[in-house]
Structures are given as C-alpha cells and as structure tokens.
Motif scaffolding. Structure first.
Motif, PDB file in Angstrom:
ATOM      1  N   ALA A  92       1.008  -1.297   0.088  1.00 18.02           N
ATOM      2  CA  ALA A  92      -0.437  -0.354  -0.070  1.00 18.02           C
ATOM      3  C   ALA A  92       0.820   1.325   0.322  1.00 18.02           C
ATOM      4  N   ARG A  93       2.278   1.515   0.382  1.00 21.05           N
ATOM      5  CA  ARG A  93       2.714   2.360   0.439  1.00 21.05           C
ATOM      6  C   ARG A  93       4.149   2.368  -0.061  1.00 21.05           C
ATOM      7  N   HIS A  94       4.749   1.246  -0.889  1.00 20.88           N
ATOM      8  CA  HIS A  94       5.074   1.656  -2.091  1.00 20.88           C
ATOM      9  C   HIS A  94       5.151   0.399  -2.487  1.00 20.88           C
ATOM     10  N   PRO A  95       4.305   0.892  -3.894  1.00 23.75           N
ATOM     11  CA  PRO A  95       3.514  -0.282  -4.378  1.00 23.75           C
ATOM     12  C   PRO A  95       4.970  -0.360  -5.280  1.00 23.75           C
ATOM     13  N   ALA A  96       5.692   0.701  -6.395  1.00 27.07           N
ATOM     14  CA  ALA A  96       6.512   0.806  -7.735  1.00 27.07           C
ATOM     15  C   ALA A  96       7.285   0.759  -6.995  1.00 27.07           C
ATOM     16  N   LEU A  97       8.074   0.527  -5.901  1.00 27.76           N
ATOM     17  CA  LEU A  97       9.613  -0.175  -4.932  1.00 27.76           C
ATOM     18  C   LEU A  97       9.250  -1.800  -5.389  1.00 27.76           C
ATOM     19  N   LEU A  98       8.382  -1.732  -4.487  1.00 29.50           N
ATOM     20  CA  LEU A  98       8.285  -3.595  -4.866  1.00 29.50           C
ATOM     21  C   LEU A  98       7.793  -3.727  -6.091  1.00 29.50           C
ATOM     22  N   ASP A  99       7.627  -3.804  -7.093  1.00 30.23           N
ATOM     23  CA  ASP A  99       7.222  -3.856  -8.891  1.00 30.23           C
ATOM     24  C   ASP A  99       8.934  -3.966  -8.543  1.00 30.23           C
ATOM     25  N   LEU A 100       9.340  -2.947  -8.514  1.00 29.76           N
ATOM     26  CA  LEU A 100      11.138  -3.960  -9.197  1.00 29.76           C
ATOM     27  C   LEU A 100      11.356  -5.041  -8.001  1.00 29.76           C
ATOM     28  N   LEU A 101      11.397  -5.106  -7.407  1.00 32.09           N
ATOM     29  CA  LEU A 101      11.370  -6.666  -6.954  1.00 32.09           C
ATOM     30  C   LEU A 101      11.048  -7.354  -6.881  1.00 32.09           C
ATOM     31  N   ARG A 102       9.749  -7.524  -7.599  1.00 27.60           N
ATOM     32  CA  ARG A 102       9.110  -8.349  -8.237  1.00 27.60           C
ATOM     33  C   ARG A 102       9.074  -8.221  -9.765  1.00 27.60           C
ATOM     34  N   GLU A 103       9.596  -8.042 -10.654  1.00 26.79           N
ATOM     35  CA  GLU A 103      10.096  -7.606 -11.328  1.00 26.79           C
ATOM     36  C   GLU A 103      11.313  -8.359 -11.712  1.00 26.79           C
ATOM     37  N   GLY A 104      12.254  -8.749 -10.957  1.00 23.28           N
ATOM     38  CA  GLY A 104      13.399  -8.735 -10.587  1.00 23.28           C
ATOM     39  C   GLY A 104      14.602  -7.689 -10.721  1.00 23.28           C
ATOM     40  N   VAL A 105      13.905  -6.328 -11.331  1.00 23.10           N
ATOM     41  CA  VAL A 105      15.030  -5.325 -11.366  1.00 23.10           C
ATOM     42  C   VAL A 105      16.128  -5.033 -10.806  1.00 23.10           C
ATOM     43  N   VAL A 106      15.896  -5.518  -9.603  1.00 19.12           N
ATOM     44  CA  VAL A 106      16.772  -4.899  -8.422  1.00 19.12           C
ATOM     45  C   VAL A 106      17.153  -6.546  -7.628  1.00 19.12           C
ATOM     46  N   GLU A 107      18.151  -6.127  -6.653  1.00 16.90           N
ATOM     47  CA  GLU A 107      18.626  -7.333  -6.047  1.00 16.90           C
ATOM     48  C   GLU A 107      18.218  -7.288  -4.678  1.00 16.90           C
ATOM     49  N   GLY A 108      17.102  -7.433  -3.932  1.00 14.82           N
ATOM     50  CA  GLY A 108      17.027  -7.311  -2.237  1.00 14.82           C
ATOM     51  C   GLY A 108      16.431  -7.944  -1.973  1.00 14.82           C
ATOM     52  N   TYR A 109      17.292  -8.273  -0.422  1.00 16.95           N
ATOM     53  CA  TYR A 109      17.259  -8.512   0.260  1.00 16.95           C
ATOM     54  C   TYR A 109      16.554  -7.960   2.403  1.00 16.95           C
ATOM     55  N   MET A 110      15.838  -8.787   2.500  1.00 13.34           N
ATOM     56  CA  MET A 110      15.395  -8.543   4.164  1.00 13.34           C
ATOM     57  C   MET A 110      16.180  -9.035   5.138  1.00 13.34           C
ATOM     58  N   THR A 111      16.092  -7.804   6.093  1.00 16.44           N
ATOM     59  CA  THR A 111      16.794  -8.217   7.392  1.00 16.44           C
ATOM     60  C   THR A 111      15.942  -8.095   8.411  1.00 16.44           C
TER      61      THR A 111
END
Length: 533
Positions: A92-111
C-alpha cells in the motif's frame, strides 16, 4: 584553524554530491522522521539527469506513510538502484518499489530491523560486523532464504559462523557512503535536536556508521538555530557527524498523510506534555474486544511488554479501562516505554501518547536481544501444523519482519493474536456466547506457512511459552504443534474450529471454555487479579 562547520544547502544542492554506485542509508519509519524533502529532491535529480544510479539502498525501517507515493517510492525508478536491504515494506505504501523487486530489476534482501540497527552500530564503531542468533531457522537464515526477495538475489548479506560450538548469523560490516537523516532543529555547528519528534530511531547510529566509513551525512530539519543555542539534553546527533543541513520549514511532525495541519505538532506525542487519559475511547464490543480481553489475561503484574503490529497494539486501552496501565510497562520496537501506543488511539503504532521514555533504536533492540521482555503480543499471519508462523510474505505482498525476529528471539512468553479466519468474517456475541454468523474466506491456520518468520522448534528448544489467541479459541505450542486448550462458549469444535484449520489439530485432554469474564459485560477485574482492590 577553527571548528569545521556543516554546509547549509537547499535540498537540490545537497543531493547533487551523491555519486553513482553509492551505498545510501535512509532513516524514518511510517509517518515518523521521514526526510521527505530530501527524498523528493533526490528523485527529481534522477528523473532529470539519470543520476545517481546503481545505488545500494539501506533502510533499517519503513520510511514513508503516503499511500502509494513518497518514502521509498522515491527510489522506484529503473536504473536508480541495483541493490536493496531493508526490514519492512508494504504494498500500500511502496507499490512501485515492490514492483521492481517482483520483476527482478533490483536485487533485494530482508533483515531484521534490530539486526540492521546493531550492524550499523558495529560499522560506526569499527567492528567487523554483527554476530546474532536472531533469525536462525527462519527465512533470514542464509541456509534457507537468506532474506532474498527475488530470484536475482543470490548474495545474502550474511553467513553462518560457529563460535564455541554455538551457531550465529554473521552480518559483515560494509561502508556507508551517504546517510540521509532527519531531526527538528540544527544549530550552525550541526548539532541536531529532536524536540518535536515522536521517536529518535537510529539517527545517531546511521550518521556514525556513515562518518566511520568516510561518507557524507545530510540532515533535514525544520529550522536552523544559532550555534550553541540548543538544549544539550535534546541533542541526539552531535555536530561532528553532520556534513550538510537542509532546512524545510514545512516539515511536519508526522508525514503529511497523518499530520494535523491545525496543530502543527502534538506535544503529547513528543513527550513535552501529558494528555489526560480520562474519556479515551475503549475497544468496541465484538470479537476483537473478546480476543484482546483473553490476551490480557496473559499479563502479570510488573510485566515488561512488547506490542507488535496488529490488533494487540490496542491492549493499552484495555489496561487503562481495567486500571492496570501503570502496573505493566508497554513498549514497542521504536523506543517507546510506557504510555499509549498510537494504534490504540487510531493512529500509527510508532509513536505513543504519554510515553515515559523515548529511547534510541539501538538501546531498544539491545534490550530486547538481552532478554529484557517478559511477554510480547504479536499478530497472526499464517500458522502451520508445526506451529511455525509467517508474518513476512504473502504472495506478492512483501511485509518483511520489521523487529519481529528480535522481539521473539529471547522473550519468555509469546502471545500471537488474530482471528482464526479473515475476509468477510462476522461474529455475533450475545448472552456470553459466541456464534459465527459468516465464516471468513481465508484460513490463517494452514498445512504449511509460505515463509517461516517464527521457528516453533527453536522456541521449544529455548523453552519459550507460546500461545495463539484467536477470536474463538486459544492454542498452545507443544512438541506436536499447536494444541487446542480453550474455546469460546457457543463454539463447536468440529464446525467452527477444525473445519477452518488446515491440519489435524490436537485437542488438549484438559480443554476448557474461555473464562466467562472475557465475554461478559463490564470489567474483567484484572486489577484485583493483580492483587489490587
């Protein structure tokens, strides 16, 4: 040679110095301490120049509370980021950023949020990194997912190390090139005070990690003051850590989505005044109130309590109603001790009304990691046959753990609170009995959780006491998984419980009905149970 003083710049000039490939760390969470003016300027620069690009973004928390815009969405442009490490997100807050992650455009990790804050502290003090047990056996463990957010993410920021026969997750230190933080007032020498802020979060730790790395610290404030004029008791970031100051006189205490334009700032949230508690709203009658009242029976006098996100954040309202608010200490992961969490009043869960202490994030997580909590009340996403729990990922909805893993790692008693089903659930309560008028479409108790945020086997090894409190039933964690120990009066085990649980639920031979006071009108008498009048 005189004292080095920071530059006083406008936002556009301040972000011009950020180079391509920089590792940038941004503070803030939800509506609190978001350096929105600087983030907007950085986004505008990228859109105009296509620079800075290929950055690594570090977000220990969840900056931004504007629905679908602002906050981390400022970085949601292809080419701007190459890597992202964070603890918490929301579609709800970061849809565009999460779309980049979903599409594999950006490497991402949770801590885990606490692990990231503690790692920044290690970086700031020149240590090799962070050794922690937080996250072992969960999706943060590099032997499982290592916090990876997509298939592109094959380089987790951690590894397993063994010291004296004991396993730890080790997060190696890395340099921070740019830090973007926020406060209320900066003086001409760069000292930053937080007098109008509801929390302090990790401002000092982020700035110190950046300076120790030889990086540049940029701070956004509401006003500039004469050198030496700040109350030193309110200064949380000292001048030698600050390189540039950007003044935004329109800066609000909370993000624009939650700020009161008439009030400007709320002194009761910043600890400057105490608000009268008489007349505060109570939790309305219904299944949520029943669930909270049953959860409240897990409290003991003198408990130090963590409230995680979800329905349990309204427990202080029940404590106030029952006359025990001053006989337990409610805390949250964002540094709050005492008072009423914001969610209890219909706002964000980050700040609190009438807090007794507002501590820095590194203190709070060290306190949690050291076993300072007696009990925590957390939400339920999914629970499976082993008792494992997921609150971090549901399909394309990536929530992340926030501080969840630090909170659950050492807390003696863990109470998960949430309805048995969700989506259209309607519950009727009358005469001390419960009836499911319409069952929810989605089952929360499933054969196997999508992601392991809480590892039940490790909890049992550590002899933690775990409860799952739902609208109609209470379960406890055993070696065989969740076991039903209580049901609400009027509830049928087969129809209302087993039929809505995705595994063979064990029933205790000592099964009993919930205490009648949970569903009765009037007070439950918690004050008397605590030994009061």
């Amino acid at each position: 040679m005189g004292r080095r003083t920071p530059e006083i710049l406008d936002a556009a000039a301040a972000v011009t110095s950020i180079p391509d490939g920089a590792t940038i760390c941004v503070m803030g969470t939800g509506p609190v301490l978001e350096p929105a003016h600087l983030l907007d300027a950085l986004e505008k620069r990228f859109l105009a120049e296509a620079h800075p690009r290929d950055m690594t973004l570090i977000t220990p928390m969840l900056p931004g509370d504007r629905r679908g815009e602002g906050g981390m969405n400022s970085f949601a442009h292809e080419g701007m980021l190459s890597r992202l490490i964070g603890a918490s997100f929301a579609r709800a807050r970061h849809p565009a950023l999460l779309d980049l992650l979903r599409e594999g455009v950006v490497e991402g990790y949770m801590t885990s949020m606490g692990s990231m804050i503690e790692l920044l502290t290690a970086i700031g003090s020149g240590k090799p990194g962070l050794f922690t047990t937080v996250g072992l056996g969960t999706f943060l463990d590099p032997r499982r997912e290592g916090g990876a957010l997509n298939e592109r993410s094959t380089r987790p920021p951690c590894r397993i190390e063994t010291i004296d026969g004991k396993e730890y997750i080790f997060y190696p230190a890395f340099p921070i090139d740019v830090a973007i933080i926020r406060g209320t007032t900066a003086d001409e020498n760069g000292y930053v005070s937080f007098e109008e802020e509801t929390n302090t979060l990790g401002a000092a730790e982020i700035a110190m990690a950046c300076k120790a790395s030889g990086g540049r610290v940029i701070v956004q404030v509401k006003r500039l003051a004469k050198a030496g004029s700040l109350d030193p008791r309110l200064v949380r970031v000292p001048g030698p850590l600050v390189d540039a100051i950007v003044v935004d006189p329109r800066q609000t205490q909370l993000s624009p989505a939650m700020a009161d334009p008439l009030a400007g700032w709320n002194p009761f949230l910043a600890g400057a005044l105490k608000h009268p508690l008489k007349g505060l709203a109570t939790v309305k009658a219904g299944p949520e109130r029943t669930m909270l009242r049953r959860a409240a029976l897990e409290l003991k006098e003198g408990d130090v309590v963590n409230l995680g996100a979800g329905v349990a954040t309204k427990l202080p309202l029940l404590a106030l109603e029952e006359g025990i608010l001053d006989r337990v200490t409610f805390t949250n992961e964002h540094g709050i001790f005492g008072g009423m969490m914001g969610t209890a009043l219909g706002g964000s869960f980050v700040p609190a009304l009438n807090a007794e202490a507002i501590m820095d994030s590194v203190f709070q997580f060290n306190f949690y990691d050291g076993g300072g909590l007696d009990v925590t009340f957390l939400g339920i996403g999914e629970v499976d046959a082993s008792g494992d729990l997921n609150v971090s990922r549901f399909g394309e909805e990536i929530n992340g753990p926030g501080g969840f893993n630090n909170i659950t790692d050492r807390t003696r008693r863990i109470v998960f609170c949430g309805s048995l089903t969700s989506g259209g659930l309607r519950v009727e309560i009358s005469g001390g009995r419960m009836r499911i008028a319409q069952e929810g479409r989605h089952k929360k108790f499933v054969p196997k959780v999508e992601q392991v945020t809480f590892n039940a086997a490790r909890a049992l090894e550590k002899r933690q006491e775990v409860r799952y409190v739902t609208d109609r039933a209470v379960m406890r964690l055993t070696q065989g998984g969740p076991e039903l120990i209580e049901i609400a009066p009027g509830i049928d085990i087969e129809r209302d419980i087993r039929a809505n649980v995705g595994f063979d639920l064990r029933v205790s031979p000592d099964l009993r009905e919930m205490p009648p006071e949970v569903m009765a009108d009037g007070l439950m008498g918690l004050s008397g149970k605590f030994g009061g009048n």
